[in-house]
Design an enzyme around this catalytic site. Structure first.
Site, PDB file in Angstrom:
ATOM      1  N   GLY A 233      46.455  57.522   4.226  1.00 24.30           N
ATOM      2  CA  GLY A 233      47.669  56.939   4.768  1.00 24.30           C
ATOM      3  C   GLY A 233      48.913  57.759   4.481  1.00 24.30           C
TER       4      GLY A 233
ATOM      5  CB  CYS B 173      42.082  60.093   7.393  1.00 19.90           C
ATOM      6  SG  CYS B 173      41.459  58.423   7.697  1.00 19.90           S
TER       7      CYS B 173
ATOM      8  CB  CYS C 204      42.267  56.007   1.938  1.00 20.90           C
ATOM      9  SG  CYS C 204      42.972  54.785   3.060  1.00 20.90           S
TER      10      CYS C 204
ATOM     11  CG  HIS D 111      38.079  52.217   3.489  1.00 22.52           C
ATOM     12  ND1 HIS D 111      38.129  52.952   2.323  1.00 22.52           N
ATOM     13  CD2 HIS D 111      39.171  52.592   4.215  1.00 22.52           C
ATOM     14  CE1 HIS D 111      39.199  53.726   2.336  1.00 22.52           C
ATOM     15  NE2 HIS D 111      39.848  53.520   3.479  1.00 22.52           N
TER      16      HIS D 111
END
Length: 396
Positions: A378, A376, A92, A345
């Site tokens: 992954g 955050c 991300c 996203h």
């Protein structure tokens, strides 16, 4: 070390992943090309040959998101063949890492100007497509098996912080939708969007000019009735999490002295950044240690931050961050134009969306000196970048 300027960021409208999404018939690399061309179109004062690097992130680096997409997109966008490029992956935080990596090169003196961004076409390339996780990750109990399913990690964050109830996450999600809708109506969201011509097998040609995922008018009562796909009687739903999306982002970064030489605008100035690792099964708490690490490094406190852009992968993850730092969940400094729960996203692209919005908010807020972008990541990480507002009234 040289000061690094964020000149400007742009993005495509974000689409819903899948056969019915606006980008179902559009290549991922073409989305990046549109972004790069728009940056150059908006800044004719930038000679294309002065671009020293093009860094483009993608989480799933295969198909039309593969083949060193930073280099191929640069060629397709019409940059001189002398301009190099590379691909980058931090899930991300891909675009965020593309920015921090090239910005480091600029600060060090290796580059003067770079283009950094990211793309994710989750309709063509679902997260995890083609990967082959080493079985030892699970067999040797290096991580909990739930760590590989992002929705389950969000449920785990709920377990760790039982005070973050489903009611709170639903209320936060409805507020994100409302703030996004208000920002669109006020013209806050729109100027950074790059129109994209689309082709659909059934619908024919079209023009994407606005985000597809938002659900204006969403209420807490509607969200309360949604299914919890990651756990029976769970708390994470399609309504209080970002969806599966397609889209691309990009930004021009430059040494501040070079930007001034060329007449490029300075949207914001990089202060510093930090990444931190956490237990992969609760990856949503990653922004907390990344931010603590960065505040300690810079000597700033959370009270020095006047604007926050937090990626809304899941509402529970945003609330965990806000609770930790004692910030109200409806604080007007936080995601004032809504967030990913509303607009989408597309994984590796989102970091530059956060930065682009913060830069445009800075221009309206000379009373604010520092802003923060955080997300955050992954497999158990978090990333945070602190920026300084060049329009801050204290500079005058």
């Amino acid at each position: 070390m040289r000061n690094v300027a964020f000149v400007e960021g742009v993005r495509t409208p974000f689409g819903k992943a899948g056969d019915k999404g606006i980008y179902a018939g559009t290549r991922a690399d073409d989305l990046v090309v549109k972004v790069i061309r728009e940056l150059l179109r908006r800044h004719p004062e930038l000679p294309p040959e002065r671009v020293d690097e093009v860094a483009v992130a993608a989480t799933t680096q295969t198909g039309d998101q593969g083949l060193t997409i930073g280099r191929t997109a640069a060629l397709l966008a019409g940059l001189p063949k002398s301009v190099p490029g590379f691909a980058i992956d931090r899930m991300c935080a891909g675009a965020m890492t593309a920015v921090t990596t090239t910005a480091s090169g600029i600060g060090f003196g290796a580059y003067d100007i770079a283009i950094a961004g990211g793309v994710e076409h989750m309709g063509r390339h679902p997260m995890g497509e083609g990967v082959d996780p080493n079985p030892r990750i699970i067999a040797d109990k290096l991580v909990d098996p739930t760590a590989l399913v992002m929705g389950q990690t969000a449920e785990n964050v709920h377990d760790r912080f039982p005070e973050i109830t489903k009611q709170r996450t639903d209320a936060y999600a409805a507020r994100s939708q409302e703030r996004y809708a208000d920002a669109v109506k006020a013209g806050k969201i729109g100027p950074e969007l790059v129109p994209v011509a689309t082709r659909h097998a059934e619908l024919g040609w079209g023009l994407a000019t606005e985000d597809e995922p938002p659900r204006p008018g969403t209420t807490v009562e509607q969200l309360a009735g949604l299914k919890t796909p990651f756990r029976p009687h769970g708390r994470v739903t399609a309504g209080n999490a970002a969806g599966l999306n397609d889209g691309a982002t990009g930004a021009i970064l430059a040494a501040e002295e070079v930007a001034e030489e060329l007449g490029l605008p300075i949207g914001m100035r990089l202060v510093s950044y930090a990444f931190a690792g956490v237990e992969p099964e609760v990856m949503g708490i990653g922004p907390v240690p990344a931010t603590e690490k960065l505040l300690a490094r810079t000597g700033l406190s959370i009270s020095d931050i006047g604007l926050f852009e937090i990626n809304e992968a899941f509402a529970v993850q945003v609330l965990a961050f806000l609770d930790h730092f004692g910030i109200s969940e409806d604080d007007p400094r936080v995601n004032q134009w809504g967030g990913a729960i509303a607009c989408g996203h597309p994984l590796a692209s989102s970091g530059v969306r956060l930065m682009t919005q913060l830069s445009r908010q800075f221009a309206e807020r000379p009373d604010v000196r520092y802003g923060l972008t955080t997300m955050c990541i992954g497999i158990g990480m978090g990333g945070t970048v602190i920026w300084e507002n060049p329009a801050w009234e204290g500079n005058k």
